[in-house]
Design a protein around this motif. Structure first.
Motif, short mmCIF file in Angstrom:
data_model
loop_
_atom_site.label_atom_id
_atom_site.label_comp_id
_atom_site.label_asym_id
_atom_site.label_seq_id
_atom_site.Cartn_x
_atom_site.Cartn_y
_atom_site.Cartn_z
N TRP A 66 -12.94 15.86 30.82
CA TRP A 66 -13.90 15.94 31.93
C TRP A 66 -13.39 15.27 33.20
CZ3 TRP A 66 -14.70 13.05 27.49
CH2 TRP A 66 -14.70 11.67 27.63
N THR A 67 -12.20 14.66 33.14
CA THR A 67 -11.63 13.99 34.31
C THR A 67 -10.47 14.82 34.85
OG1 THR A 67 -12.21 11.81 33.41
CG2 THR A 67 -10.57 11.87 35.18
N TYR A 68 -10.71 15.44 35.99
CA TYR A 68 -9.68 16.29 36.60
C TYR A 68 -10.00 16.39 38.08
CZ TYR A 68 -6.62 20.40 37.21
OH TYR A 68 -5.64 21.29 37.62
N GLU A 69 -9.11 15.89 38.92
CA GLU A 69 -9.38 15.76 40.35
C GLU A 69 -9.81 17.07 41.02
OE1 GLU A 69 -9.20 15.65 44.49
OE2 GLU A 69 -7.76 16.79 43.27
N PRO A 70 -9.16 18.22 40.74
CA PRO A 70 -9.59 19.47 41.40
C PRO A 70 -11.01 19.90 41.06
CG PRO A 70 -7.35 19.68 40.59
CD PRO A 70 -7.89 18.41 40.01
N TRP A 71 -11.62 19.33 40.03
CA TRP A 71 -13.01 19.68 39.73
C TRP A 71 -13.99 18.97 40.66
CZ3 TRP A 71 -12.52 18.87 33.69
CH2 TRP A 71 -11.84 19.96 33.15
N ARG A 72 -13.53 17.94 41.35
CA ARG A 72 -14.41 17.17 42.24
C ARG A 72 -14.65 17.95 43.53
NH1 ARG A 72 -10.67 12.26 40.39
NH2 ARG A 72 -11.65 12.01 38.33
N GLY A 73 -15.90 18.25 43.78
CA GLY A 73 -16.27 19.06 44.92
C GLY A 73 -16.29 20.54 44.58
N ARG A 74 -15.80 20.90 43.39
CA ARG A 74 -15.79 22.29 42.94
C ARG A 74 -16.76 22.46 41.77
NH1 ARG A 74 -11.19 26.28 43.01
NH2 ARG A 74 -11.73 27.95 41.53
N PHE A 75 -16.57 21.68 40.72
CA PHE A 75 -17.49 21.64 39.60
C PHE A 75 -18.46 20.47 39.77
CE2 PHE A 75 -17.87 20.00 35.01
CZ PHE A 75 -19.05 20.69 34.78
N TYR A 76 -17.90 19.32 40.07
CA TYR A 76 -18.73 18.14 40.31
C TYR A 76 -19.18 18.08 41.76
CZ TYR A 76 -16.72 16.48 35.89
OH TYR A 76 -16.32 16.35 34.59
N PRO A 77 -20.42 17.69 42.02
CA PRO A 77 -20.86 17.49 43.42
C PRO A 77 -19.96 16.48 44.12
CG PRO A 77 -22.74 17.46 41.92
CD PRO A 77 -21.52 17.44 41.06
N SER A 78 -19.72 16.68 45.38
CA SER A 78 -18.79 15.83 46.11
C SER A 78 -19.24 14.38 46.19
CB SER A 78 -18.59 16.37 47.54
OG SER A 78 -19.84 16.48 48.20
N ASP A 79 -20.54 14.14 46.04
CA ASP A 79 -21.03 12.77 46.12
C ASP A 79 -21.24 12.13 44.75
OD1 ASP A 79 -23.13 14.37 45.38
OD2 ASP A 79 -24.62 13.44 46.71
N LEU A 80 -20.78 12.78 43.70
CA LEU A 80 -20.92 12.24 42.35
C LEU A 80 -19.82 11.23 42.07
CD1 LEU A 80 -22.59 12.70 39.64
CD2 LEU A 80 -20.61 14.07 38.91
N THR A 81 -20.18 10.05 41.61
CA THR A 81 -19.17 9.04 41.30
C THR A 81 -18.43 9.43 40.03
OG1 THR A 81 -20.74 7.72 40.01
CG2 THR A 81 -20.55 7.22 42.36
N GLN A 82 -17.17 9.01 39.93
CA GLN A 82 -16.33 9.40 38.80
C GLN A 82 -16.92 8.92 37.47
OE1 GLN A 82 -12.18 8.58 39.36
NE2 GLN A 82 -11.64 9.02 37.24
N LYS A 83 -17.53 7.76 37.46
CA LYS A 83 -18.06 7.23 36.21
C LYS A 83 -19.23 8.03 35.67
CE LYS A 83 -21.15 3.77 38.30
NZ LYS A 83 -21.45 2.32 38.39
#
Length: 278
Positions: free
Chosen positions: A24-41
């Protein structure tokens, strides 16, 4: 930003179809799958409410702490399931019969604190590992059917053409171990059903498709998942045995892995949406 709970789909009272991704930790998913304001934790919390399972890859490379398993258990919904990749120290060796200590250490590492969220164990072998019936049988005998009273499901992911042999399929069925169906890849794609569940990893997502796969391909994988769950065997996938086993409803674990990884969550969600409520 909190994850929005999605409605859970129950395929039947006797079989579940679980669909997810690897890790579940993959940088390209941030802002694409994960909301941009979601913290990594909070990424696992979010992903586990969009998917029904995740395959943990970190266990392949090294021992995880019991506190990590406990944390992952507590951050995910009650009916969420993790599959774990077994340690390479057990599978990447010349003599598999000598893997007993590695197998024991793995199950003593704390993974049982996942409780009912512990899904199948994927024992992945190197592409160079060839089939040796006697040694592979000895290895399968090392895999515990139960640990501390909890039933354990095992799947093996083989990547050499020498495993495309009836004796290999027979050994798996004898031990109740599933063969990982490596879909849309250059690895042997074995769809023989040898256990009370099916474990598939599909690896063909591409950058040019918004959902990683075309709508038609997603439809096809959804149909296959439903066929497996109903106890049927898809007739468009390669099997070594010509005669299908007796139809029995089976749980299905399907992971969108590799390929164009940035689109894998979108493909997994699209597949979940294609599995109707019952």
């Amino acid at each position: 930003m909190p994850a929005t709970p999605r409605s859970r789909k129950k395929e039947s009272p006797t079989a579940r179809i679980r669909i997810g991704i690897g890790g579940w930790t993959y940088e390209p998913w941030r802002g694409r799958f994960y909301p941009s304001d979601l913290t990594q934790k909070r990424e696992l919390e979010y992903a586990s409410r969009k998917l029904t399972s995740i395959e943990i890859n970190g266990t392949f490379y090294g021992t995880q702490r019991a506190t990590s398993f406990e944390k992952w258990h507590d951050e995910t919904p009650e009916d969420f399931v993790f599959s774990l990749k077994a340690p390479r120290f057990a599978t990447h060796r010349r003599v598999l019969a000598e893997a007993g200590d590695s197998v024991e250490r793995f199950f003593a590492s704390g993974l049982l604190v996942l409780k009912n969220k512990l899904g199948p164990i994927n024992w992945q072998f190197a592409p160079t590992k060839q089939f040796d019936a006697e040694d592979f049988d000895a290895f399968l005998k090392l895999l515990p059917k139960q640990v501390d009273g909890r039933a354990i499901r095992h799947a093996v992911e083989v990547r050499h053409e020498s495993f495309c042999h009836p004796e290999f399929i027979s050994l798996l069925r004898e031990h109740g171990v599933a063969v990982v169906m490596a879909g849309d890849s250059h690895y042997p794609q074995l769809a023989d059903v040898t256990a009370p569940f099916v474990y598939a990893r599909i690896m063909g997502t591409v950058e040019g498709e918004a959902l990683g796969y075309s709508e038609q391909t997603l439809d096809s994988w959804a149909v296959r998942a439903k066929q497996w769950a109903a106890g049927e065997r898809p007739d468009d996938l390669r099997c070594i045995e010509q005669v299908a086993p007796k139809p029995t409803p089976r749980d299905v674990y399907l992971y969108v892995i590799s390929g164009y990884k940035a689109s894998n969550p979108a493909a997994a969600i699209a597949l979940i949406e294609r599995i109707p409520k019952v």
